[in-house]
Design a protein around this motif. Structure first.
Motif, PDB file in Angstrom:
ATOM      1  N   GLN B  15       0.833  -1.214   0.000  1.00  0.00           N
ATOM      2  CA  GLN B  15       0.000   0.000   0.000  1.00  0.00           C
ATOM      3  C   GLN B  15       0.867   1.264   0.000  1.00  0.00           C
ATOM      4  OE1 GLN B  15      -2.316  -1.123   3.532  1.00  0.00           O
ATOM      5  NE2 GLN B  15      -4.198  -0.964   2.331  1.00  0.00           N
ATOM      6  N   GLU B  18       2.200   1.929  -3.447  1.00  0.00           N
ATOM      7  CA  GLU B  18       1.165   2.480  -4.331  1.00  0.00           C
ATOM      8  C   GLU B  18       0.850   3.934  -4.007  1.00  0.00           C
ATOM      9  OE1 GLU B  18      -2.380   0.272  -5.504  1.00  0.00           O
ATOM     10  OE2 GLU B  18      -1.605  -1.400  -4.298  1.00  0.00           O
TER      11      GLU B  18
ATOM     12  N   THR C  26      -7.506   8.276  -4.962  1.00  0.00           N
ATOM     13  CA  THR C  26      -6.376   7.343  -4.939  1.00  0.00           C
ATOM     14  C   THR C  26      -6.202   6.728  -3.552  1.00  0.00           C
ATOM     15  OG1 THR C  26      -5.211   8.572  -6.655  1.00  0.00           O
ATOM     16  CG2 THR C  26      -3.869   7.196  -5.201  1.00  0.00           C
ATOM     17  N   ILE C  30      -6.720   2.741  -2.365  1.00  0.00           N
ATOM     18  CA  ILE C  30      -5.583   1.947  -1.889  1.00  0.00           C
ATOM     19  C   ILE C  30      -5.781   1.491  -0.433  1.00  0.00           C
ATOM     20  CG2 ILE C  30      -3.095   2.021  -1.343  1.00  0.00           C
ATOM     21  CD1 ILE C  30      -2.791   3.957  -3.746  1.00  0.00           C
TER      22      ILE C  30
END
Lengths: 62, 62, 62, 62, 62, 62
Positions: B15, B18, C26, C30
């Motif tokens: 995570q 990302e 985003t 995530i």
């Protein structure tokens, strides 16, 4: 959506509960913003990571 | 040299990868600043150190 | 209730809208935290208040 | 030497006085640290620089 | 009552002492504010919580 | 890529140049990280937005 941050020493769970409740109530009352909108963060710092007047707290406590 | 900080819950390494990649790509595209100039910090907070609406998250999750 | 902060240059209103929308989408995707829980702060800094590599940005841009 | 930061909307001078006095008294009482050791910062943010749930506050207020 | 924060890698106790002493002396001299008024915070970050140019530091070091 | 933030009073451009140069040189020397990797932010605060010991600075200066 205001954010209140307390940067200071380690606290007990009960102290954290009181800080979160008291800061939120106080700030909500003074600003007229709903208590539900407030976020409180507690940043606990180690004494070796805090300096006051040029000296690390971990050294002053000795 | 912009700095993006995410203050929130604990995340897995994947995570975090990302978040860092996506925030940097997005911010670089919108601001026209090179991706290489962006720094991202992830501040993982314990549930007992976050208060929402006057209550510590560690108590709300119970 | 995570908080995302972007500290960087002055931005247009449209850039701010895009930053807030994109970062929130985003991060929500995530982390699996609802988009409604995210707060984004944009801290616009003057070039004379940012230093990179020891030099104030206001001087580098000359 | 703890530091309390309130990041939120514009406030009047009287609201700032109350925030500083109340936060300091509350935190000093709960932590048993002298009131004189507390610093409070008030970061006033423009509605176009705050995003909640993916939308800039300046747009939500319309 | 200014506050200086260094957000970066893990440091030894001796490095922290030097950072606190040097930052305080330097800032006191330049601003003409008494050294006793300065607080320094050292925020040590894990390499997996720092991103540069879109990549987590923990991956770049490999 | 460390970030140093000074939160304090208004400063002149020359004071800002000195702060940025001195903090960067000092931190680079102590941490053995290249000076080019350091970012310095100067957050100038109004006296009515700083509280010390429960009193707003703007009131103490009177």
């Amino acid at each position: 959506m205001p954010v209140i941050t307390l940067k200071g020493p380690r606290l007990s769970k009960e102290q954290k509960r009181e800080i979160v409740r008291s800061f939120t109530e106080t700030a909500s009352r003074i600003t007229n913003i709903a208590a539900s909108a407030f976020i409180v963060y507690i940043d606990e710092m180690e004494p070796e990571n805090i300096g006051v007047g040029g000296t690390v707290l971990a050294d002053r406590d000795k």
